[in-house]
Each structure stands twice: as C-alpha cells, then as structure tokens.
Design a protein around this motif. Sequence first.
Motif, PDB file in Angstrom:
ATOM      1  N   ARG A 203       0.831  -1.200   0.000  1.00  0.00           N
ATOM      2  CA  ARG A 203       0.000   0.000   0.000  1.00  0.00           C
ATOM      3  C   ARG A 203       0.866   1.250   0.000  1.00  0.00           C
ATOM      4  NH1 ARG A 203      -4.082   1.180   4.888  1.00  0.00           N
ATOM      5  NH2 ARG A 203      -2.129   1.940   5.789  1.00  0.00           N
TER       6      ARG A 203
ATOM      7  N   THR B 254       0.653   5.675   0.091  1.00  0.00           N
ATOM      8  CA  THR B 254      -0.180   6.807   0.485  1.00  0.00           C
ATOM      9  C   THR B 254       0.525   8.113   0.137  1.00  0.00           C
ATOM     10  OG1 THR B 254      -1.158   5.557   2.315  1.00  0.00           O
ATOM     11  CG2 THR B 254      -1.349   7.950   2.403  1.00  0.00           C
TER      12      THR B 254
ATOM     13  N   GLN C 219      -8.625   4.134  -1.740  1.00  0.00           N
ATOM     14  CA  GLN C 219      -9.251   4.852  -0.632  1.00  0.00           C
ATOM     15  C   GLN C 219      -8.808   6.303  -0.646  1.00  0.00           C
ATOM     16  OE1 GLN C 219      -7.911   2.437   2.668  1.00  0.00           O
ATOM     17  NE2 GLN C 219      -9.773   1.203   2.635  1.00  0.00           N
TER      18      GLN C 219
ATOM     19  N   GLN D  61      -8.638  14.424   5.024  1.00  0.00           N
ATOM     20  CA  GLN D  61      -7.864  14.130   6.225  1.00  0.00           C
ATOM     21  C   GLN D  61      -7.889  15.245   7.253  1.00  0.00           C
ATOM     22  OE1 GLN D  61      -3.534  14.236   5.985  1.00  0.00           O
ATOM     23  NE2 GLN D  61      -3.433  12.192   6.886  1.00  0.00           N
TER      24      GLN D  61
ATOM     25  N   GLU E  12      -6.151  12.221   1.940  1.00  0.00           N
ATOM     26  CA  GLU E  12      -5.252  11.072   2.038  1.00  0.00           C
ATOM     27  C   GLU E  12      -5.608  10.099   0.925  1.00  0.00           C
ATOM     28  OE1 GLU E  12      -3.837   8.560   5.809  1.00  0.00           O
ATOM     29  OE2 GLU E  12      -5.783   7.918   5.055  1.00  0.00           O
TER      30      GLU E  12
ATOM     31  N   THR F 267      -4.839   6.681  -1.009  1.00  0.00           N
ATOM     32  CA  THR F 267      -4.207   5.390  -0.741  1.00  0.00           C
ATOM     33  C   THR F 267      -4.571   4.393  -1.832  1.00  0.00           C
ATOM     34  OG1 THR F 267      -4.295   5.787   1.639  1.00  0.00           O
ATOM     35  CG2 THR F 267      -3.958   3.521   0.944  1.00  0.00           C
ATOM     36  N   TRP F 268      -3.574   3.656  -2.310  1.00  0.00           N
ATOM     37  CA  TRP F 268      -3.800   2.613  -3.309  1.00  0.00           C
ATOM     38  C   TRP F 268      -2.745   1.522  -3.126  1.00  0.00           C
ATOM     39  CZ3 TRP F 268      -1.142   7.005  -4.077  1.00  0.00           C
ATOM     40  CH2 TRP F 268       0.109   6.922  -4.679  1.00  0.00           C
TER      41      TRP F 268
ATOM     42  N   ARG G  30       3.972   5.848  -7.594  1.00  0.00           N
ATOM     43  CA  ARG G  30       3.764   7.165  -6.979  1.00  0.00           C
ATOM     44  C   ARG G  30       3.959   8.276  -8.009  1.00  0.00           C
ATOM     45  NH1 ARG G  30       7.184   6.829  -3.039  1.00  0.00           N
ATOM     46  NH2 ARG G  30       5.742   6.324  -1.357  1.00  0.00           N
TER      47      ARG G  30
END
Length: 302
Positions: free
Chosen positions: A181, A183, A219, A223, A233, A235-236, A249
């Motif tokens: 994951r 972020t 997600q 935040q 935030e 997230t993947w 990234r």
Amino acid sequence: MEPVAILFDQLREIARGSIEILPQIAVAIVVLILTVLLNKLVKYGMGKALSNTNLRQSLKELFSLLISILVWVLGLMIAAVIVFPGLTPSSILAGLGIGSVAIGFAFKDVFENFLAGIIILFRREMRIGDFIECEDLEGKVEQIAIRESHIRQTDGQLVIVPNSILFKNPLTVRTDQDKRRVTVICGVAYDEDVDQSRDVIRKAVESCDTVYQDDKPIQIFAQEFASSSINFEVTWWTGSKPVDVRRSRDQVVGAVKRALDDAGIEIPFPYRTLTFKEALPVKQQNRDRSPETGEADPQPSA
C-alpha cells in the motif's frame, strides 16, 4: 658422568616408547585417512539427498558442514584413543566441555552470529531476493551465510551485516507479499467543492495502470484542515518492490495533478496573512519629473 648417563637413559626410554607406539600411530593415521574418505562419502550422499528438497542453498551447506564436523570429531576421538590408550571417550568429552566453555567466552560474538544465522536460515519470511529494512538499513537480500548476510542497497552498495543484528532487531520484509500500500497527501483550496475534488482524484488514480484494483480498494479520505488547503489522504496498492512503489507514486501524482488542473480545481500554495497590532502609516513621496520627457519618475512608497 652420572648426569650424562641419566640423560642417555631417559633418551633411550623415550626412543623405546616412541618405537613401541609406532604401530598405534600407523593405525591412527589409517583411521584419519578413512575419516577423510568417509567425510567425502557422507557429504556426497548428503548433497544427493538434499538436492531433491526445497531447502535454501545456504541451509544445505549448513547441514553438510555439521555432518562434516561430526565425522571429523568422531574420527579424531578414535585416533586419539588408539595412540593414547589411557584416554577414554568420557575423558575426551569432559575435556571438550571445559574447552568449549573457554572458547565460548572468547568467541561469544562469533557463536552468537552463527546461531542467529542458523535460525535465520530456517525462517520462511526472509528469502534470497527479498527487500528488507532493519536498523536504518534497506536493501535486497543477496546471500544468507552462517555468520553474516549480504544486503545490496538500492544505490548499489553492498552491506555485510552480522546475523545477530537481523535476529535481535525488528526486521521489515517489504516484499513478503506481492502487493504493497502507498499513500500520498493531496491538498485543494478551501473554495473548492470537497466531493467534486474527491471524485476527480479517484478517477485520476483509477486511470493509472500501476494501481492494483482487482481486490484492493482505492481509498480517498478528507484528512484535515491544513493552513491553506483541505488535505486528502490518497491510498492505493501497487507492487511491493521499491522501484514499483516509486514508479506508481510518480504516475499517480502526475495523473492527479493533470486531472485537478483540467477540472479547474486549485492546488494552493501556502498562504501567509500578516496582522499588525497597530495601523501602519503609508506615505506618498513627491515624484520628480524627468528633464528629458517631462514625465514624473515613479518613486517607491513607504
């Protein structure tokens, strides 16, 4: 002459004793030769037996080493008993026990790394080729030996780490799974619509081919209220190797930036508002006219 006679008598006794034990020495030499042959035979058989297993190469070498040590210890004990009949296996083992205590204190760090290496070799969590992090050290595991491990850092440098460090300290195996994951934080201006911004960011992340979407959700959460923006935030999940993380990234950040620009959503610079306790007077200075043009030259105001 008596001292000289005594010396010759002692030399004769030594020579006689040496001649008497020559057969035993010959037998002991034969035992050592047989030990060498037996050691080679056992190592060959061990190699054949372990070649059909899924054990690590370092673990196979460890088993061969332990078997070789055992064969040599037995061979040397038998040869010592033959040459010196007064010795018994129990007295030899007792001497080895006392000697091992002294050796253990003298080579504490060496034995610590050796035992740690054996335990690490039996681990399934850390394999050759894994990327790990331990004590500010991060890199790829290239070799796990009995006493040390070789870690290749991402910048190409090789670090030789004592196994006790990898055993006693927390160890992060970054490639234990195929997915990892990631972020990043993305901020939008306070004037922008939060729900619209979230949808734009989500569609941008979904458009990236380095993002895993089969069983791992993307997600995006608002935040915090930052100083000049509302931070999301993002997230993947992507590949677990460091290069996979950096590549994904880079792709996601570029896609989100382009999507927000196309939607007219501002990514703000940090704002600073200065407040003074008292009003500051502003004075306009006189402006002199230029003799060539007759126009007033602008002067800075204070």
